[in-house]
Design a protein around this motif. Structure first.
Motif, mmCIF file in Angstrom:
data_model
loop_
_atom_site.group_PDB
_atom_site.id
_atom_site.type_symbol
_atom_site.label_atom_id
_atom_site.label_comp_id
_atom_site.label_asym_id
_atom_site.label_seq_id
_atom_site.Cartn_x
_atom_site.Cartn_y
_atom_site.Cartn_z
ATOM 1 N N LEU A 239 13.379 -36.966 17.626
ATOM 2 C CA LEU A 239 12.999 -37.789 18.771
ATOM 3 C C LEU A 239 11.799 -37.536 19.469
ATOM 4 O O LEU A 239 10.932 -38.240 19.755
ATOM 5 N N HIS A 240 11.981 -36.423 20.139
ATOM 6 C CA HIS A 240 10.466 -35.948 20.626
ATOM 7 C C HIS A 240 10.568 -34.409 20.650
ATOM 8 O O HIS A 240 11.458 -33.685 20.609
ATOM 9 N N VAL A 241 9.219 -33.880 20.972
ATOM 10 C CA VAL A 241 9.106 -32.439 21.038
ATOM 11 C C VAL A 241 8.583 -31.975 22.425
ATOM 12 O O VAL A 241 7.895 -32.786 22.936
ATOM 13 N N SER B 94 1.304 -35.507 12.761
ATOM 14 C CA SER B 94 0.810 -35.733 14.113
ATOM 15 C C SER B 94 1.917 -36.360 15.064
ATOM 16 O O SER B 94 2.615 -37.154 14.538
ATOM 17 N N PHE B 95 1.909 -35.777 16.209
ATOM 18 C CA PHE B 95 2.942 -36.226 17.108
ATOM 19 C C PHE B 95 1.937 -36.962 18.373
ATOM 20 O O PHE B 95 0.776 -36.478 18.447
ATOM 21 N N LEU B 96 2.471 -37.815 18.889
ATOM 22 C CA LEU B 96 1.808 -38.476 19.982
ATOM 23 C C LEU B 96 2.165 -37.846 21.410
ATOM 24 O O LEU B 96 3.153 -37.439 21.630
ATOM 25 N N GLN B 97 1.192 -37.385 21.981
ATOM 26 C CA GLN B 97 1.143 -36.369 23.172
ATOM 27 C C GLN B 97 1.212 -37.238 24.257
ATOM 28 O O GLN B 97 0.163 -38.276 24.398
ATOM 29 N N MET B 98 2.307 -36.936 25.169
ATOM 30 C CA MET B 98 2.371 -37.730 26.498
ATOM 31 C C MET B 98 2.251 -36.769 27.622
ATOM 32 O O MET B 98 2.657 -35.735 27.351
ATOM 33 N N ASP C 154 8.758 -23.124 28.588
ATOM 34 C CA ASP C 154 8.623 -22.031 28.940
ATOM 35 C C ASP C 154 8.145 -21.004 27.739
ATOM 36 O O ASP C 154 8.386 -19.712 27.360
ATOM 37 N N GLY C 155 6.826 -21.489 27.063
ATOM 38 C CA GLY C 155 6.415 -20.616 26.110
ATOM 39 C C GLY C 155 6.987 -21.048 24.692
ATOM 40 O O GLY C 155 6.589 -20.240 23.568
ATOM 41 N N TYR C 156 8.276 -21.675 24.710
ATOM 42 C CA TYR C 156 8.826 -22.082 23.524
ATOM 43 C C TYR C 156 8.683 -23.655 23.205
ATOM 44 O O TYR C 156 7.862 -24.156 24.122
ATOM 45 N N THR C 157 9.244 -24.250 22.254
ATOM 46 C CA THR C 157 9.139 -25.448 21.868
ATOM 47 C C THR C 157 10.755 -25.983 21.641
ATOM 48 O O THR C 157 11.641 -25.448 21.261
ATOM 49 N N LYS C 158 10.937 -27.188 22.521
ATOM 50 C CA LYS C 158 12.393 -27.635 22.554
ATOM 51 C C LYS C 158 12.181 -28.883 21.628
ATOM 52 O O LYS C 158 11.341 -29.769 21.971
ATOM 53 N N ILE C 159 13.042 -29.124 20.474
ATOM 54 C CA ILE C 159 12.971 -30.114 19.838
ATOM 55 C C ILE C 159 14.109 -30.931 19.794
ATOM 56 O O ILE C 159 15.381 -30.606 19.382
ATOM 57 N N HIS C 160 14.050 -32.186 20.401
ATOM 58 C CA HIS C 160 15.207 -33.067 20.522
ATOM 59 C C HIS C 160 15.301 -34.130 19.203
ATOM 60 O O HIS C 160 14.371 -34.458 18.780
ATOM 61 N N LEU C 161 16.798 -34.154 18.536
ATOM 62 C CA LEU C 161 16.907 -34.801 17.456
ATOM 63 C C LEU C 161 17.786 -36.148 17.853
ATOM 64 O O LEU C 161 18.364 -36.257 18.774
#
Length: 73
Positions: free
Chosen positions: A33-35, A68-72, A39-46
């Motif tokens: 869904l979004h990334v 590519s991801f859309l950056q917001m 805090d220096g890591y990446t949280k990936i929401h499914l």
């Protein structure tokens, strides 16, 4: 056996390889869904409402040529 699994799984262009504290996960891009930076890591929401915390920061995914991801902001 593990090497064979990694070779066949990681060759699929429709999956994101996510390093975690427990190893690597392979997730379909369509399930993300979004990334977000975390805090220096990446949280990936499914789509199934779960989250994966990756040991990579979000910039590392960008440098690795991830789709590519859309950056917001």
């Amino acid at each position: 056996m593990l090497l064979n699994h990694l070779t066949t799984t990681s060759s699929k262009a429709d999956k994101l390889m996510i390093p975690t504290s427990n190893g690597f996960l392979f997730v379909n891009y369509n399930d993300i869904l979004h990334v977000e930076g975390y805090d220096g890591y990446t949280k990936i929401h499914l789509e199934n409402s779960s989250e994966i915390v990756s040991s990579y920061n979000i910039g590392k995914f960008e440098k690795n040529g991830t789709q590519s991801f859309l950056q917001m902001s």
